[in-house]
Motif scaffolding. Structure first.
Motif, PDB file in Angstrom:
ATOM      1  N   ARG A  97       0.848  -1.202   0.000  1.00  0.00           N
ATOM      2  CA  ARG A  97       0.000   0.000   0.000  1.00  0.00           C
ATOM      3  C   ARG A  97       0.877   1.243   0.000  1.00  0.00           C
ATOM      4  N   GLY A  98       2.109   1.087  -0.459  1.00  0.00           N
ATOM      5  CA  GLY A  98       3.096   2.162  -0.376  1.00  0.00           C
ATOM      6  C   GLY A  98       2.691   3.430  -1.093  1.00  0.00           C
ATOM      7  N   ILE A  99       2.071   3.306  -2.265  1.00  0.00           N
ATOM      8  CA  ILE A  99       1.670   4.498  -3.025  1.00  0.00           C
ATOM      9  C   ILE A  99       0.544   5.225  -2.298  1.00  0.00           C
ATOM     10  N   TYR A 100      -0.409   4.463  -1.779  1.00  0.00           N
ATOM     11  CA  TYR A 100      -1.502   5.078  -1.009  1.00  0.00           C
ATOM     12  C   TYR A 100      -0.940   5.775   0.226  1.00  0.00           C
ATOM     13  N   SER A 101      -0.068   5.095   0.971  1.00  0.00           N
ATOM     14  CA  SER A 101       0.545   5.689   2.158  1.00  0.00           C
ATOM     15  C   SER A 101       1.266   6.990   1.801  1.00  0.00           C
ATOM     16  N   ALA A 102       2.006   6.965   0.702  1.00  0.00           N
ATOM     17  CA  ALA A 102       2.790   8.139   0.305  1.00  0.00           C
ATOM     18  C   ALA A 102       1.892   9.317  -0.068  1.00  0.00           C
ATOM     19  N   SER A 103       0.814   9.051  -0.796  1.00  0.00           N
ATOM     20  CA  SER A 103      -0.066  10.141  -1.235  1.00  0.00           C
ATOM     21  C   SER A 103      -0.787  10.781  -0.056  1.00  0.00           C
ATOM     22  N   LYS A 104      -1.220   9.962   0.893  1.00  0.00           N
ATOM     23  CA  LYS A 104      -1.913  10.495   2.073  1.00  0.00           C
ATOM     24  C   LYS A 104      -0.934  11.151   3.044  1.00  0.00           C
ATOM     25  N   GLY A 105       0.268  10.586   3.168  1.00  0.00           N
ATOM     26  CA  GLY A 105       1.284  11.193   4.020  1.00  0.00           C
ATOM     27  C   GLY A 105       1.708  12.550   3.488  1.00  0.00           C
ATOM     28  N   ALA A 106       1.803  12.673   2.172  1.00  0.00           N
ATOM     29  CA  ALA A 106       2.162  13.955   1.564  1.00  0.00           C
ATOM     30  C   ALA A 106       1.086  15.009   1.845  1.00  0.00           C
ATOM     31  N   LEU A 107      -0.185  14.610   1.825  1.00  0.00           N
ATOM     32  CA  LEU A 107      -1.264  15.561   2.116  1.00  0.00           C
ATOM     33  C   LEU A 107      -1.188  16.031   3.569  1.00  0.00           C
ATOM     34  N   GLU A 108      -0.785  15.141   4.468  1.00  0.00           N
ATOM     35  CA  GLU A 108      -0.591  15.538   5.865  1.00  0.00           C
ATOM     36  C   GLU A 108       0.430  16.679   5.957  1.00  0.00           C
ATOM     37  N   LEU A 109       1.550  16.544   5.256  1.00  0.00           N
ATOM     38  CA  LEU A 109       2.606  17.548   5.321  1.00  0.00           C
ATOM     39  C   LEU A 109       2.201  18.842   4.628  1.00  0.00           C
ATOM     40  N   VAL A 110       1.505  18.725   3.511  1.00  0.00           N
ATOM     41  CA  VAL A 110       0.998  19.920   2.834  1.00  0.00           C
ATOM     42  C   VAL A 110       0.074  20.705   3.760  1.00  0.00           C
ATOM     43  N   THR A 111      -0.768  19.981   4.484  1.00  0.00           N
ATOM     44  CA  THR A 111      -1.692  20.626   5.416  1.00  0.00           C
ATOM     45  C   THR A 111      -0.935  21.367   6.505  1.00  0.00           C
ATOM     46  N   GLU A 112       0.101  20.724   7.055  1.00  0.00           N
ATOM     47  CA  GLU A 112       0.902  21.372   8.090  1.00  0.00           C
ATOM     48  C   GLU A 112       1.461  22.708   7.586  1.00  0.00           C
ATOM     49  N   ALA A 113       1.961  22.709   6.360  1.00  0.00           N
ATOM     50  CA  ALA A 113       2.563  23.922   5.808  1.00  0.00           C
ATOM     51  C   ALA A 113       1.515  24.999   5.518  1.00  0.00           C
ATOM     52  N   MET A 114       0.445  24.614   4.821  1.00  0.00           N
ATOM     53  CA  MET A 114      -0.586  25.591   4.439  1.00  0.00           C
ATOM     54  C   MET A 114      -1.279  26.177   5.667  1.00  0.00           C
ATOM     55  N   ARG A 115      -1.429  25.373   6.695  1.00  0.00           N
ATOM     56  CA  ARG A 115      -2.063  25.831   7.922  1.00  0.00           C
ATOM     57  C   ARG A 115      -1.334  27.066   8.481  1.00  0.00           C
ATOM     58  N   MET A 116       0.000  27.023   8.454  1.00  0.00           N
ATOM     59  CA  MET A 116       0.777  28.159   8.946  1.00  0.00           C
ATOM     60  C   MET A 116       0.686  29.357   8.000  1.00  0.00           C
ATOM     61  N   GLU A 117       0.594  29.075   6.707  1.00  0.00           N
ATOM     62  CA  GLU A 117       0.555  30.155   5.718  1.00  0.00           C
ATOM     63  C   GLU A 117      -0.739  30.963   5.775  1.00  0.00           C
ATOM     64  N   VAL A 118      -1.867  30.299   6.087  1.00  0.00           N
ATOM     65  CA  VAL A 118      -3.169  30.981   5.998  1.00  0.00           C
ATOM     66  C   VAL A 118      -3.744  31.392   7.354  1.00  0.00           C
ATOM     67  N   LYS A 119      -3.057  31.043   8.431  1.00  0.00           N
ATOM     68  CA  LYS A 119      -3.599  31.343   9.765  1.00  0.00           C
ATOM     69  C   LYS A 119      -3.841  32.836   9.955  1.00  0.00           C
ATOM     70  N   MET A 120      -2.984  33.691   9.380  1.00  0.00           N
ATOM     71  CA  MET A 120      -3.135  35.135   9.562  1.00  0.00           C
ATOM     72  C   MET A 120      -4.384  35.692   8.876  1.00  0.00           C
ATOM     73  N   PHE A 121      -5.019  34.882   8.019  1.00  0.00           N
ATOM     74  CA  PHE A 121      -6.239  35.316   7.340  1.00  0.00           C
ATOM     75  C   PHE A 121      -7.508  34.843   8.048  1.00  0.00           C
ATOM     76  N   GLY A 122      -7.335  34.200   9.216  1.00  0.00           N
ATOM     77  CA  GLY A 122      -8.501  33.704   9.948  1.00  0.00           C
ATOM     78  C   GLY A 122      -8.994  32.359   9.450  1.00  0.00           C
ATOM     79  N   ILE A 123      -8.145  31.656   8.681  1.00  0.00           N
ATOM     80  CA  ILE A 123      -8.510  30.361   8.113  1.00  0.00           C
ATOM     81  C   ILE A 123      -7.811  29.256   8.893  1.00  0.00           C
ATOM     82  N   GLU A 124      -8.566  28.228   9.273  1.00  0.00           N
ATOM     83  CA  GLU A 124      -8.015  27.094  10.014  1.00  0.00           C
ATOM     84  C   GLU A 124      -8.015  25.851   9.127  1.00  0.00           C
ATOM     85  N   ILE A 125      -6.912  25.116   9.152  1.00  0.00           N
ATOM     86  CA  ILE A 125      -6.803  23.867   8.390  1.00  0.00           C
ATOM     87  C   ILE A 125      -6.394  22.748   9.342  1.00  0.00           C
TER      88      ILE A 125
END
Length: 268
Positions: A140-168
């Motif tokens: 299930r390596g490809i599935y794990s990788a695609s979902k794990g990557a979304l976790e990290l993208v979320t971590e990054a975007m969450r910090m980028e948009v917090k100043m706009f009042g948006i929560e991720i």
């Protein structure tokens, strides 16, 4: 005023359960499907056409919601696809498709809705990932990788948009009783494959886990709580105790010991 919610992949399974609960709680819900015409008898909430792999489709669906409601308060990136197989034998085309749906698609939907949420100075985005995204699972390596990557993208975007009042936030389900196995891409079990016997057994085990999985209502309850939380956490996990505990073990065990534990579990 009723909050407006967009749920990608809302025609069945976890997405449908979330939508039904949110409607009961007074939210205005729009679910999506690549082919909503297949669901003519669907009455749980509004179902519109959206293919997360197609930017034009995303923009059209989002524009129709804004035209009707004038705002969007919550995005739930739930659309996803399963994929299994030895990575060596998994076709490149299917690997690309999995990442298009599980990673690039959710990013594209977030990019589409962020300007509106920024203008509103508020918004919640919840990305449905997977407990499998916290570890590289055999076959299930490809599935794990695609979902794990979304976790990290979320971590990054969450910090980028917090100043706009948006929560991720991320919410990672374990095994739930849905139709994901039916729509999952399975690399064929080739008769001359060196992985044949092990992979065949793994397929049977994976499908049985889905069939005996938890009630999707648990995910719906978790998502509702996240929406109602003013300052949500970054990561949420929903599933059986041992599935969630496996993430804790990965943090505290030496790598090789954790790998051995997984291999023993999967009889490798």
């Amino acid at each position: 005023m009723s909050k407006v919610v967009l749920i990608t992949g809302g025609s069945s399974g976890i997405g449908k359960s979330i939508g039904i609960l949110l409607v009961e709680q007074g939210y205005t819900v729009y679910g999506t499907s690549r082919n909503p015409d297949k669901f003519n008898d669907f009455t749980a909430f509004k179902l519109i056409a959206l293919d997360v792999r197609n930017t034009e489709s995303i923009q059209k669906a989002f524009a129709s919601i804004i035209a009707a409601e004038g705002r969007l308060d919550v995005l739930i990136n739930n659309a996803g696809v399963g994929i299994t197989g030895p990575i060596e034998e998994t076709p490149d085309e299917e690997i690309h498709k999995a990442f298009q749906t599980n990673l690039y698609g959710p990013i594209a939907v977030m990019k589409a809705v962020l300007p509106q949420m920024r203008a509103q100075k508020s918004g919640h985005i919840i990305n449905v990932t997977s407990i499998a995204g916290y570890m590289g699972l055999p076959y299930r390596g490809i599935y794990s990788a695609s979902k794990g990557a979304l976790e990290l993208v979320t971590e990054a975007m969450r910090m980028e948009v917090k100043m706009f009042g948006i929560e991720i936030a991320n919410v990672a389900p374990g095994d739930f009783a849905t139709n994901i196995a039916a729509g999952r891409y399975h690399t064929p079990v080739f008769d001359d494959s060196p992985y044949k016997e092990v992979y065949e057994n793994m397929l049977e085990e994976m499908n049985s886990h889905v069939d005996s999985g938890s009630d999707p209502k648990e995910m719906a309850d978790a998502v509702l709580k996240i929406i109602q939380t003013k300052k949500p956490k970054i990561h949420y996990k929903v599933g059986a105790f041992m599935q969630k505990f496996s993430i804790v073990l990965k943090r505290i065990l030496p790598d090789k010991m954790y790998e051995k534990m997984l291999m023993n579990h999967y009889k490798l």
